[in-house]
Write an enzyme that holds these catalytic residues in place. Structure first.
Site, PDB file in Angstrom:
ATOM      1  CE  LYS A  73      -0.958   1.081   4.846  1.00 40.18           C
ATOM      2  NZ  LYS A  73      -1.920   1.128   5.942  1.00 40.18           N
ATOM      3  CG  ASP A  74       3.817   2.264   2.710  1.00 44.22           C
ATOM      4  OD1 ASP A  74       2.732   2.597   3.258  1.00 44.22           O
ATOM      5  OD2 ASP A  74       4.402   1.467   3.513  1.00 44.22           O
ATOM      6  NE  ARG A 129      -7.235   3.903   3.602  1.00 41.32           N
ATOM      7  CZ  ARG A 129      -7.475   2.884   4.611  1.00 41.32           C
ATOM      8  NH1 ARG A 129      -8.636   2.429   5.140  1.00 41.32           N
ATOM      9  NH2 ARG A 129      -6.273   2.630   5.436  1.00 41.32           N
ATOM     10  NE  ARG A 130      -5.841   3.377   8.748  1.00 41.48           N
ATOM     11  CZ  ARG A 130      -4.683   2.905   9.078  1.00 41.48           C
ATOM     12  NH1 ARG A 130      -3.714   3.869   9.569  1.00 41.48           N
ATOM     13  NH2 ARG A 130      -4.250   1.697   8.761  1.00 41.48           N
ATOM     14  NE  ARG A 190       4.100   9.728   9.087  1.00 43.42           N
ATOM     15  CZ  ARG A 190       5.085  10.225   8.524  1.00 43.42           C
ATOM     16  NH1 ARG A 190       5.051  11.485   7.993  1.00 43.42           N
ATOM     17  NH2 ARG A 190       6.196   9.813   8.156  1.00 43.42           N
ATOM     18  NE  ARG A 244       1.348   5.099  12.588  1.00 47.61           N
ATOM     19  CZ  ARG A 244       0.725   4.983  11.617  1.00 47.61           C
ATOM     20  NH1 ARG A 244      -0.658   5.144  11.691  1.00 47.61           N
ATOM     21  NH2 ARG A 244       1.437   5.002  10.685  1.00 47.61           N
ATOM     22  CB  CYS A 248       0.109   6.608  -0.870  1.00 42.60           C
ATOM     23  SG  CYS A 248       0.952   5.377  -2.067  1.00 42.60           S
TER      24      CYS A 248
END
Length: 303
Positions: A79-80, A126-127, A144, A150, A235
């Site tokens: 996904k990156d 997106r989230r 981040r 996190r 992305c």
């Protein structure tokens, strides 16, 4: 053949992923060497990704190492990886997808709060957008760093919960409570480890493909990435896409959301797969024709 040099980011999760690729190769009697490389995305933990103004922030340094022949292959969280790779580079293989979902992690003091009451720490557009679609009054903080960072920030910060990829939690064998979030469509190709290679290194690429590629995963993620590419979303854009194979059928769920979550254009399709048709592109065009083109332009202006 000499040892296959495997490039990776130097986070604990990235190193686990590189070792997983190495394990497949070693099981088939190939020597491997893991080469950790610090990526630009790991150097700057203060700005959210969308503010950095570039795609491939986690992959660029590994791309350079591949092009400079410092490594033979590079291992990424797919996904990156931007949908358009630099000239001479290609995705060689896709490992079998394990956990595509996003999950909610709460701090202890927020265990009894309703979802709409939570102040959420996430830098993912997106989230945020999918959460706002369901809870329009939600507040957010940027966050981040790797999983451990996190979780530490969650304990210390002025917010109630964060959202993480389930794949990272499972791969790190972390014993933490989490909740599934059914309304949150994963990022395209989330939960998939990919191997990139230099197109001139055909012998190494063939070896890696033979022993690490999972065909059904490849079919699904190439569809998701084609959907993303056709929408021209990097992305960081608020785009979710997830394909899943059931016997000879595929279910494809995807959505493009405005940053505030008020305008979401979604698609949910079941169909029989055939390799001649580009289904990701087909469904993206439907989204674009139903207001997605204007919405993408609006998102780009706002970012």
């Amino acid at each position: 053949m000499k040892s296959i040099r495997i490039g990776t980011r130097n986070s604990a999760l990235a190193l686990w992923q590189a070792r997983e690729v190495a394990r497949h190769l070693q099981n088939n009697n190939y020597l491997t060497e893991i080469v950790p490389i610090v990526s630009s995305g790991d150097k700057n933990l203060t700005q959210p990704l969308y503010a950095l103004g570039i795609t491939g922030v986690f992959t660029r340094d590994l791309d350079i190492a591949l092009l400079n022949d410092e490594i033979d292959i590079a291992v990424h969280s797919l996904k990156d990886v931007p949908t358009n790779l630099p000239e001479k580079l290609e995705i060689v293989s896709y490992l079998e997808r394990d956990f595509p979902q996003d999950v909610l992690i709460r701090k202890e003091s927020a265990k009894n709060k309703e979802l709409h009451e939570l102040k959420l720490a996430t830098s993912s557009l997106r989230r945020r957008a999918f959460w706002l679609k369901n809870f329009p009054q939600a507040e957010f903080s940027d966050i981040r760093g790797n999983i451990q960072t996190r979780l530490q920030k969650l304990e210390e910060g002025d917010f109630d919960a964060t959202i993480l990829s389930l794949a990272g939690i499972k791969r790190m064998k972390m014993d933490i409570d989490y909740e599934m979030i059914p309304f949150l469509i994963p990022a395209p190709s989330q939960g998939v480890i990919a191997v990139a290679g230099h197109s001139d290194k055909t012998e190494i690429n063939e070896i890696v493909r033979k022993f690490t590629n999972h065909t059904n995963t490849q079919i699904c993620v190439e569809m998701e990435r084609s959907f993303l590419n056709t929408l021209e979303g990097g992305c960081t854009a608020p785009i979710g896409a997830f394909a899943e194979i059931f016997d000879d059928q595929i279910r494809f769920k995807a959505a493009l959301c405005s940053l505030d979550g008020k305008n979401c254009i979604s698609t949910d399709e079941n169909f029989v797969y055939n390799k001649e048709e580009n289904f990701g592109k087909k469904f993206a065009k439907v989204v674009l024709e139903n207001g997605g083109k204007e919405l993408m332009a609006e998102i780009k202006d706002q970012i």
